[in-house]
Each structure stands twice: as structure tokens, then as C-alpha cells.
Write a protein that holds these residues in place. Sequence first.
Motif, PDB file in Angstrom:
ATOM      1  N   GLN A 131      -3.145   8.388  -5.133  1.00  0.00           N
ATOM      2  CA  GLN A 131      -2.606   7.187  -4.255  1.00  0.00           C
ATOM      3  C   GLN A 131      -4.031   6.467  -3.828  1.00  0.00           C
ATOM      4  O   GLN A 131      -3.850   5.322  -3.673  1.00  0.00           O
ATOM      5  N   ASN A 132      -5.007   7.355  -3.345  1.00  0.00           N
ATOM      6  CA  ASN A 132      -6.209   6.517  -2.925  1.00  0.00           C
ATOM      7  C   ASN A 132      -6.505   5.662  -3.809  1.00  0.00           C
ATOM      8  O   ASN A 132      -7.383   4.421  -3.414  1.00  0.00           O
ATOM      9  N   ARG A 143      -5.109   2.529  -3.647  1.00  0.00           N
ATOM     10  CA  ARG A 143      -5.370   1.698  -2.595  1.00  0.00           C
ATOM     11  C   ARG A 143      -6.749   0.878  -2.699  1.00  0.00           C
ATOM     12  O   ARG A 143      -6.689  -0.038  -2.444  1.00  0.00           O
ATOM     13  N   TYR A 191       1.344   0.353  -1.612  1.00  0.00           N
ATOM     14  CA  TYR A 191       1.312   0.629  -0.239  1.00  0.00           C
ATOM     15  C   TYR A 191       0.025  -0.262   0.464  1.00  0.00           C
ATOM     16  O   TYR A 191       0.344  -0.883   1.411  1.00  0.00           O
ATOM     17  N   GLU A 192      -0.932  -0.422  -0.317  1.00  0.00           N
ATOM     18  CA  GLU A 192      -1.978  -1.186   0.116  1.00  0.00           C
ATOM     19  C   GLU A 192      -1.850  -2.595   0.052  1.00  0.00           C
ATOM     20  O   GLU A 192      -2.236  -3.324   0.904  1.00  0.00           O
ATOM     21  N   GLY A 211       0.082   3.935  -4.518  1.00  0.00           N
ATOM     22  CA  GLY A 211      -1.119   3.449  -3.744  1.00  0.00           C
ATOM     23  C   GLY A 211      -1.118   2.134  -3.610  1.00  0.00           C
ATOM     24  O   GLY A 211      -1.626   1.515  -2.745  1.00  0.00           O
ATOM     25  N   ASP A 265       1.415   7.698  -9.546  1.00  0.00           N
ATOM     26  CA  ASP A 265       0.740   7.945  -8.117  1.00  0.00           C
ATOM     27  C   ASP A 265      -0.263   6.714  -7.554  1.00  0.00           C
ATOM     28  O   ASP A 265      -0.262   6.248  -6.502  1.00  0.00           O
ATOM     29  N   SER A 304      -7.171   3.147 -12.725  1.00  0.00           N
ATOM     30  CA  SER A 304      -7.762   3.690 -11.419  1.00  0.00           C
ATOM     31  C   SER A 304      -8.794   4.418 -11.779  1.00  0.00           C
ATOM     32  O   SER A 304      -9.049   5.691 -11.258  1.00  0.00           O
ATOM     33  N   PHE A 315      -2.235  12.677  -3.574  1.00  0.00           N
ATOM     34  CA  PHE A 315      -3.205  11.638  -2.489  1.00  0.00           C
ATOM     35  C   PHE A 315      -4.447  11.172  -3.021  1.00  0.00           C
ATOM     36  O   PHE A 315      -4.722  10.022  -2.838  1.00  0.00           O
TER      37      PHE A 315
END
Length: 472
Positions: free
Chosen positions: A272-273, A276, A305-306, A302, A298, A386, A269
Motif C-alpha cells: 500500500q505504501n 501511495r 487512498y493517496e 494505496g 494492494d 510499484s 502495508f
Amino acid sequence: MAHKPHEECGLFGIYNKDGLQVAEETYLALYALQHRGQESAGIAVNDGGVITVHKDMGLVPDVFDEKTIKKLGSGQLAIGHVRYSPSDKLERANSQPLVMRYVKGTLAIGHNGSIVNIPELKKELEYGGAIFQTSCDAEIIAYIIARERLNAGSIEQALVNTMKKLKGAYSLVMMSPKKLIAARDPQGFRPLCIGKIGESYCFASETCALTSLGADYVRDVEPGEVVVVDENGLRSLKDHCGQKSSLCIFEFVYFARPDSVIDGQSVHFARQNAGRILAQEHPVEADLVMGVPDSGLDAALGYSYESGIPYGMGFVKNRYIGRTFIQETQKQRERSVSIKLGALGAAVKGKRVVLVDDSIVRGTTCANIVANLRAAGAKEVHMRISSPPFMHPCYFGTDISSREHLIACKMSIDEIRDHIGADSLGYLSIEGVHAIAKESNLSMCDACFTGRYPIEVPDEMPKDKYDQKIKA
């Protein structure tokens, strides 16, 4: 230095109270920690105070087979180690655990991290008559522990005393004839956790090793804490606890396995953050979001999703190529990218692609990946990273050893974009990277991005800290 940063080692230790086969349990745990080190592997087993060790260069399944596991026996304690060295010294002598015999008995030790004052400590010990057989920090740490043990009442107190002299990153697992001991440096640079199988305690660099054994996660070793397991159970010494923590942020960005939880934060996560936040900081119109396998997947999820842009596969990774395939020449490195990653033309042809990866070090690999996507028919390629740009060397166990190898020290972001052939390029901000692990109990070290080192470091990173000449 390779096209990705590497972390130094993975650790495991177990104290058996349930009739477990400790060598087999350690083997399985090291298999789960293989991502933390692929150069060597080793297991030491303690059977009634007699320590047997087997270690060699190579991956865990190459170093161990059924015969070697059986030969190690079924003792009460064991520790294991997988190693990646940020130096150029790929020698069997440096593989761990190290087994040392001294006046108080036998000591086995495994280390993860990098001690920044090793040159000074080594010089002092050599002037005192010490002779070293390896070029790894673990031997010097063990030597100091052995010397401190002469005046300390226990091996764990000797370790506490030794920690006063060490500066830098270290997670340790140690084994004396009757005790299993773990320790973490006061800043908590490298992870270390405690698990339990029945009544048997174990230590591991990551919770993924505990999961592989069916062990229950108990807690993380606190920064500065020394944890001891013996016939009376588990206890700890916290003489060095309470300082400001500095967990390496790259554990969440790249190093750790996605299914691990480090100091309260799910790695999956956290990544993923990161994706995002990347989508918020660097939006773009596109048809497909994809990650570079496996480190970018991952974060790509994210980002999808965002942003609302569909997530999909753009590459197939060849799972049958190991580290030994990666060669030293530039041409060989470039060819290895195409052999390891195959672009899915049917998925990317005619599409505007957001390509997510965790970092750019040299830039060469990234350029080849972008070129492969364009050759497969991608209409546009928008690169998203990232993490922030690497700008400074790391002194704490990561092989970011020199600014001369870092593309961000030579080029602006626009120049890097042109160099890798992308239509746009966006890095995660410093503020963004600190926001990816909000569930973590610790503060983070971001020195490789900002140059803000949490402890005093050398003015200049030596090429090999072990080969510095001693001046009379």
C-alpha cells in the motif's frame, strides 16, 4: 524467463514436543507457502533417527494425499520444501528436501536462495572425488557440511564453518537425527522466521505459514544466525551476525504473501505504501484505480487512498488455471493472459483507468492486459508500476538472469509506454521503493534496479552455473 520474476523456494521445519502430527503440520505449512514454489514439493520426517522422505514434481496437493502423509509417519521432527528453480533444469532429482547419509549419520536439508560461488565450490569438490546426483545448491552445501562435520564438535558448528565458504543467498532448514537447525546468510537476502506451537518450535520462510498452523510468531532468524532446536530447547550461534543486511526488496513488492510480516514489516502495508508513493510521484486525472490480480491489488489500493480516485475491480481472475497452463511459445503466452484475466466491461467502459502492477519484465503480458482493457471500453489506460525498471540480472535466487530479456534495457520509458499501448506510464523511483518498508529491521538489496550488488558477483551470469566445463 516468465512474464513475472519468480523466487526460488519456501521452507518449513518443526520440532515436536506436543504430540503433533509433524507430516500433517508440514503439509499445511507448505500449502501456505505454495506461492514461493510450484514446481516440486517434499517432506522429510524423522522418527527416532530414521528419516523418511516423500517428494515429487507438482503442487503440494498433487504430491501429497492422505495415504502419503500417513506413510511418512508421526515422528518428532520434519522439514518441508516447495521449489521454484530459476534454471531450466526441471528434474525430480532436484526436488527437496535432500536426504544425505554420511559417516556421522543422516542429514536432511532444504535451501532457499542461490550461492554465487557454487561453480568454484563444485569444481573443488569434484577434483576431490565428489560425485553429485543433482544440480541444486543444497547438495553442495550438504556435502561441505558433511566434510566439516568430521572435525567439528557438532552439526551446528559444521554449518557455521560451512557458512565461511558460502557467498550469496541462503536460508536453510536442516534435520539431523536429533536436531532441527535453521540458518540465514549474513546479508539476510531471503526471509526466515521462528514460530511456536505450545512447546514445539518451527521455522518458516514466511509468517503466513505460522498463521495457518495457529502458531505464535517468536521472531525472525537474524542474518548470519544459526538456530538449533533439540531436547533442551532453542539456542543460537551468531558467529556470522553483524554484517550489513540486504533483504531482497522484491519480497515486499511481489514475492511474499500479503498477510506475512517480514523482519517487522507487514507486506500488505508495504505494498500500500508503494501505491501511495506512486500516486505522489506520478499523479494523473482518472475515474478508476484498479490492480492487476493479484500482485497489483494492494498497491492499487494505496494509489487510490493517496489520490482520492475511487478503487474498483477491473478484472476477474480465473482461479482454475494453474502454472501448467502457462506455455512456452509467445502466442500461447499471449492467449493465456486473456484466459486467466477477464476484463469487466461494465466497470471500465468509458472510464479513464489507472492500472497498477508490480513490475514489467518482457512487456508482452502488460501489453495484452492494456489491450484487453481498451477492448472492454476503457477510454484511457494509465499504467503505474510499484517498482523501478528492471535493469540488471539477479544472482541471489530470482530468475532475472539476463539483460537481454528485460524490456527496460532495450527501451526508454516512453518507448515502453508506446509498446504496451498505455496513455502514460510511471514507475516507482529508487528512493520510493526504499521507503515502502520503513518498519523493516533490515536494509534492502536493490541490485536488480541499480546494479549495486551487496556482495561480489560473477562478471557474467552463466546460463546454467552447474554445467560449466571443468578446465584441466
